[in-house]
Scaffold this motif. Structure first.
Motif, mmCIF file in Angstrom:
data_model
loop_
_atom_site.group_PDB
_atom_site.id
_atom_site.type_symbol
_atom_site.label_atom_id
_atom_site.label_comp_id
_atom_site.label_asym_id
_atom_site.label_seq_id
_atom_site.Cartn_x
_atom_site.Cartn_y
_atom_site.Cartn_z
ATOM 1 N N UNK A 72 -28.489 1.891 -36.907
ATOM 2 C CA UNK A 72 -29.653 2.770 -36.789
ATOM 3 C C UNK A 72 -30.684 2.489 -37.885
ATOM 4 N N UNK A 73 -30.316 1.641 -38.832
ATOM 5 C CA UNK A 73 -31.223 1.321 -39.921
ATOM 6 C C UNK A 73 -31.104 2.254 -41.107
ATOM 7 N N UNK A 74 -30.018 3.031 -41.161
ATOM 8 C CA UNK A 74 -29.797 3.952 -42.266
ATOM 9 C C UNK A 74 -29.007 3.271 -43.382
ATOM 10 N N UNK A 75 -29.173 3.774 -44.593
ATOM 11 C CA UNK A 75 -28.339 3.387 -45.729
ATOM 12 C C UNK A 75 -27.176 4.375 -45.741
ATOM 13 N N UNK A 76 -25.976 3.902 -45.494
ATOM 14 C CA UNK A 76 -24.851 4.786 -45.184
ATOM 15 C C UNK A 76 -23.984 5.000 -46.424
ATOM 16 N N UNK A 77 -23.599 6.270 -46.674
ATOM 17 C CA UNK A 77 -22.907 6.646 -47.903
ATOM 18 C C UNK A 77 -21.579 7.356 -47.620
ATOM 19 N N UNK A 78 -20.559 6.637 -47.148
ATOM 20 C CA UNK A 78 -19.253 7.271 -46.969
ATOM 21 C C UNK A 78 -18.578 7.538 -48.302
ATOM 22 N N UNK A 79 -17.631 8.484 -48.317
ATOM 23 C CA UNK A 79 -16.860 8.761 -49.534
ATOM 24 C C UNK A 79 -15.383 8.858 -49.199
ATOM 25 N N UNK A 80 -14.568 8.514 -50.163
ATOM 26 C CA UNK A 80 -13.125 8.675 -50.042
ATOM 27 C C UNK A 80 -12.500 8.462 -51.414
ATOM 28 N N UNK A 81 -11.401 9.145 -51.663
ATOM 29 C CA UNK A 81 -10.612 8.882 -52.864
ATOM 30 C C UNK A 81 -9.451 7.947 -52.562
ATOM 31 N N UNK A 82 -9.169 7.728 -51.290
ATOM 32 C CA UNK A 82 -8.007 6.949 -50.875
ATOM 33 C C UNK A 82 -8.333 5.447 -50.928
ATOM 34 N N UNK A 83 -7.620 4.656 -51.736
ATOM 35 C CA UNK A 83 -7.941 3.233 -51.857
ATOM 36 C C UNK A 83 -7.931 2.499 -50.519
ATOM 37 N N UNK A 84 -6.976 2.831 -49.648
ATOM 38 C CA UNK A 84 -6.912 2.164 -48.349
ATOM 39 C C UNK A 84 -8.161 2.459 -47.529
ATOM 40 N N UNK A 85 -8.566 3.729 -47.524
ATOM 41 C CA UNK A 85 -9.749 4.087 -46.737
ATOM 42 C C UNK A 85 -11.029 3.551 -47.353
ATOM 43 N N UNK A 86 -11.068 3.459 -48.672
ATOM 44 C CA UNK A 86 -12.234 2.862 -49.322
ATOM 45 C C UNK A 86 -12.422 1.429 -48.815
ATOM 46 N N UNK A 87 -11.309 0.688 -48.757
ATOM 47 C CA UNK A 87 -11.387 -0.675 -48.230
ATOM 48 C C UNK A 87 -11.693 -0.704 -46.751
ATOM 49 N N UNK A 88 -11.075 0.183 -45.997
ATOM 50 C CA UNK A 88 -11.280 0.247 -44.553
ATOM 51 C C UNK A 88 -12.744 0.550 -44.219
ATOM 52 N N UNK A 89 -13.340 1.471 -44.953
ATOM 53 C CA UNK A 89 -14.727 1.846 -44.704
ATOM 54 C C UNK A 89 -15.705 0.714 -44.997
ATOM 55 N N UNK A 90 -15.248 -0.239 -45.798
ATOM 56 C CA UNK A 90 -16.104 -1.395 -46.113
ATOM 57 C C UNK A 90 -16.027 -2.463 -45.026
ATOM 58 N N UNK A 91 -15.021 -2.379 -44.170
ATOM 59 C CA UNK A 91 -14.807 -3.429 -43.173
ATOM 60 C C UNK A 91 -15.635 -3.231 -41.920
ATOM 61 N N UNK A 92 -16.945 -3.209 -42.092
ATOM 62 C CA UNK A 92 -17.847 -2.911 -40.969
ATOM 63 C C UNK A 92 -18.887 -4.012 -40.734
ATOM 64 N N UNK A 93 -18.734 -5.122 -41.412
ATOM 65 C CA UNK A 93 -19.735 -6.186 -41.302
ATOM 66 C C UNK A 93 -19.295 -7.311 -40.379
ATOM 67 N N UNK A 94 -18.150 -7.118 -39.684
ATOM 68 C CA UNK A 94 -17.632 -8.182 -38.826
ATOM 69 C C UNK A 94 -17.674 -7.813 -37.343
ATOM 70 N N UNK A 95 -18.437 -6.757 -36.999
ATOM 71 C CA UNK A 95 -18.580 -6.423 -35.585
ATOM 72 C C UNK A 95 -19.909 -5.722 -35.370
ATOM 73 N N UNK A 96 -20.321 -5.650 -34.121
ATOM 74 C CA UNK A 96 -21.573 -4.974 -33.764
ATOM 75 C C UNK A 96 -21.334 -4.138 -32.516
ATOM 76 N N UNK A 97 -21.771 -2.900 -32.562
ATOM 77 C CA UNK A 97 -21.640 -1.996 -31.419
ATOM 78 C C UNK A 97 -22.686 -2.374 -30.375
ATOM 79 N N UNK A 98 -22.255 -2.551 -29.138
ATOM 80 C CA UNK A 98 -23.208 -2.979 -28.108
ATOM 81 C C UNK A 98 -24.125 -1.830 -27.699
ATOM 82 N N UNK A 99 -25.153 -2.177 -26.938
ATOM 83 C CA UNK A 99 -26.198 -1.223 -26.577
ATOM 84 C C UNK A 99 -25.641 -0.034 -25.794
#
Length: 275
Positions: free
Chosen positions: A235-262
């Motif tokens: 959507x063109x937003x600067x996205x600011x997720x939060x988590x204290x969980x190390x696994x989820x911190x890493x998981x939330x970063x794993x978003x640059x290898x796919x694209x949601x279709x139209x």
């Protein structure tokens, strides 16, 4: 600005300061837990941290950056102020204390982005004016490399024309996700060249069982949280997720290898509860 961010960046038309499109929020993460979470985020690859005076962890954010060994110029730090002092000088003091807590006592200490946290300040319009003028002073002194607002409506931003020497604000940070797209204010900000930071992009975990969200997650073999973050990025937003969980911190970063279709983006858009 020296240094390169490891994630992709966006550059607001009004500031020319690049901002990493994925940041790490630290709301309600106290003390040593904040230091640990920020260090994990930085090790993972995040290069933006979003804090605020209200969160009472600005100092911990600064400590985490120094302990990470990453150059200060390679980390984008956002903070916010929602209070007005008893005098304009006192208001300025409140803002400069945030810079000190994050970046230290050095003459060249700075934050990358300083926001007014809320338009609901004591004194209403006069209070908003006083805090904005304090941020402008920080900007002109080089202690804030960009300045903006948070939770501002179109009317609040238009009101600023009456007193601001820096207009439009460089950023407006608001709640943004499929159920709160705030289409009127986002369209306005886009037209004015104001970057949008999305807080609560994960809807505080309340929508993770949504049927549409889970279906799209299954389609891409991604978690509902990853779908929500990717949605915001597209959507063109600067996205600011939060988590204290190390696994989820890493998981939330794993978003640059796919694209949601139209088609799937359209399904997510149709979940909107706001205008």
């Amino acid at each position: 600005m020296s240094g390169l961010f490891s994630t992709s960046t966006t550059t607001p038309e009004s500031s020319n300061i690049p901002i990493p499109v994925l940041g790490f929020g630290v709301y309600q993460i106290p003390g040593d837990k904040c230091i640990a979470a920020c260090k994990t985020a930085l090790e993972t690859g995040y290069r933006q941290i979003d804090t605020a005076q209200l969160y009472r962890n600005e100092e911990q954010v600064g400590t985490a950056i120094r302990q990470s060994g990453i150059k200060r110029s390679d980390v984008f730090v956002t903070t916010k102020q929602g209070l007005r002092g008893d005098t304009p000088d006192d208001t300025y003091r409140l803002t400069s204390e945030s810079v000190r807590r994050i970046a230290g006592e050095e003459a060249d200490a700075y934050v990358d982005l300083f926001l007014i946290h809320t338009p609901y300040i004591r004194g209403e319009a006069e209070g908003r004016k006083e805090v904005w003028q304090a941020l402008e002073q920080l900007f002109y002194e080089g202690k804030a490399r960009s300045i903006g607002v948070s939770n501002y409506s179109i009317d609040h931003i238009e009101e600023m024309k009456e007193y601001a020497t820096i207009w439009p604000p460089h950023v407006n940070q608001i709640e943004l996700h499929p159920w709160s797209q705030q289409r009127s204010v986002t369209a306005y900000c886009k037209h004015q060249g104001i970057a949008l930071q999305a807080y609560s992009p994960l809807v505080e975990g309340t929508k993770m069982d949504d049927i549409v969200l889970r279906k799209i997650g299954d389609k891409y073999a991604k978690t509902p949280a990853q779908v929500l973050i990717r949605y915001g990025l597209q959507k063109g937003w600067i996205v600011l997720p939060k988590s204290e969980n190390p696994h989820r911190i890493g998981e939330n970063y794993g978003v640059f290898d796919f694209e949601i279709d139209e088609r799937s983006m359209k399904e997510l858009n149709e979940l909107d509860d706001t205008s």
